[in-house]
Design a protein around this motif. Structure first.
Motif: not given
Length: 447
Positions: A93, A98, A131, A134, A237, A240
């Motif tokens: 992550w 990503t 998700w 993190t 992703r 995030h």
């Protein structure tokens, strides 16, 4: 049992086999092993509806799918069968992770035409957990081999995103998928190769999230569920990495529609609850209304009327608080008409067609001409509610209006709704209203 999600269905579709093809493969394997089996298409169908094949047949299936000997002894049926590989789940992550997920989703999404979801159960729970807990890694300024990203370029991408969103409302996603993927490819390339400031990087990741969400939605609208999920995952992703929890919540809300539409309402509810937990204390009433309404749809699909009504009441209460300057641009479509339409759909699922029809009628006046696909969907649901109340003429009239709208959009989801209504008309085929509608549907949809 939802056959589309059975592990055997997925395993044979990964090979491009029909039920008949698989039956023939088992017969051939039986002949090689001198085992007398009588597998047919109906046999495979029974397996995919829950019947467990005997041990001898499972041994033949191990050979058919070219698995290691004894594979069927390592896990219960059908969990030992091959499943779709999702390598994107294992990227870190991080901003670089990503970009890799975005690139992979573009590569596989354009080729992926499988008609089943690939994220469910433990894999979906793990994704939601990761998700939620993190912490986003800080996006730093980048110095790539390409030219520096200009402010004008980023502004132009924002404009294209807004245009695509509204075009999708009006035209359906079928004819726009290529455009959404082209813009997502551009943004992914900028993130991977260009130079940009930290602020520009954050905007680019948010744009990638918006575009991947739209690509996922359009693939879902076309019935391409595996590709849709890959894009939704990439969008989550990217949101995030941008640090935008509200954007991530919106992506989960759209992904939840896919889950409850294909028969996974409990997982849809889990997705929305995860989104609600993530934005608690930083949301707006408009976003909260959207999430409550999405949760209500999932709960209606589970048959939980009490929680469904509670969620709908919360959605209305949030709308009554009014809009806010902090509402994100993507929330432009969240209004009372939308919640009324969703309420009608919930009532239909909960077996109250009269209440459903009332809510559909209340909502219709609030829908503008820019929402052609949604209007078609809800007219078809209105027709279903009317048919359940034995009002055949009005039901066929509503369905006829929906059919007319589908001539102007590209949306498999909309036409599938009409095909479902055609099946409901089977007992009324001799009635004049039904015959007239069925003749039109046959001409336009070949049903």
């Amino acid at each position: 049992m939802d056959v589309a999600h059975h592990r055997l269905t997925q395993a044979r579709q990964l090979r491009g086999w029909s039920q008949r093809d698989l039956a023939e493969q088992v017969l051939v394997a039986g002949g090689r092993e001198h085992v007398n089996v009588a597998t047919s298409k109906k046999t495979v169908s029974r397996w995919e509806h829950g019947q467990v094949p005997d041990v001898v047949t499972q041994e033949l299936l191990v050979k058919v799918f070219n698995l290691p000997e004894g594979e069927h002894l390592l896990a219960p049926w059908p969990l030992w069968l091959p499943a779709p590989d999702i390598p994107e789940l294992y990227y870190p992550w991080t901003p670089r992770g990503t970009v890799e997920v975005l690139a992979d989703s573009l590569r596989s999404g354009r080729m992926d035409r499988r008609g089943f979801v690939i994220l469910s159960g433990v894999t979906l729970t793990t994704l939601l957990h990761d998700w939620l807990i993190t912490e986003p890694e800080i996006v730093h300024a980048a110095t790539g081999s390409g030219r520096r990203v200009g402010t004008a370029m980023i502004s132009r991408i924002d404009e294209r995103i807004a245009d695509l969103q509204r075009a999708d409302d009006t035209l359906g996603g079928g004819d726009l998928i290529g455009e959404a993927e082209a813009h997502l490819s551009l943004v992914t390339r900028l993130l991977s190769e260009s130079s940009y400031t930290q602020a520009q990087g954050i905007r680019l990741y948010a744009q990638a999230a918006d575009l991947a969400r739209m690509a996922g939605w359009m693939r879902f609208d076309a019935g391409q569920h595996a590709a849709a999920q890959r894009y939704f995952h990439a969008a989550l992703r990217s949101a995030h990495t941008s640090g935008d929890r509200l954007l991530g919540a919106n992506i989960l809300a759209f992904a939840a529609i896919q889950q409850y539409s294909v028969g996974n309402p409990h997982e849809a509810d889990s997705m929305v609850r995860t989104a609600q937990a993530a934005v608690r204390g930083r949301s707006t009433p408009t976003v909260d209304a959207m999430l409550h309404a999405r949760q209500a749809r999932a709960l209606a699909k589970t048959g939980d009327a009490r929680r469904c009504h509670h969620a709908l009441n919360q959605a209305v209460d949030c709308l009554n608080e009014g809009t806010s300057d902090d509402d994100p641009p993507w929330a432009y479509w969240v209004n009372r008409a939308e919640v009324d339409m969703l309420t009608g759909s919930c009532m239909l699922d909960l077996g109250d067609p009269a209440r459903a029809q009332q809510k559909f009628a209340e909502a219709a006046a609030g829908y503008g001409p820019g929402y052609v696909r949604d209007h078609s969907l809800y007219l078809t649901r209105m027709a279903t509610a009317q048919l359940q109340q034995k009002d055949l003429d009005r039901a066929c009239d509503s369905a006829g209006q929906a059919l007319s709208l589908t001539e102007h959009i590209s949306s498999t989801r909309s036409t599938d709704h009409i095909r479902d209504f055609v099946e409901l008309l089977a007992p009324y085929r001799t009635e004049a209203a039904a015959r007239n509608f069925l003749d039109r549907a046959h001409t336009l949809l070949s049903v």
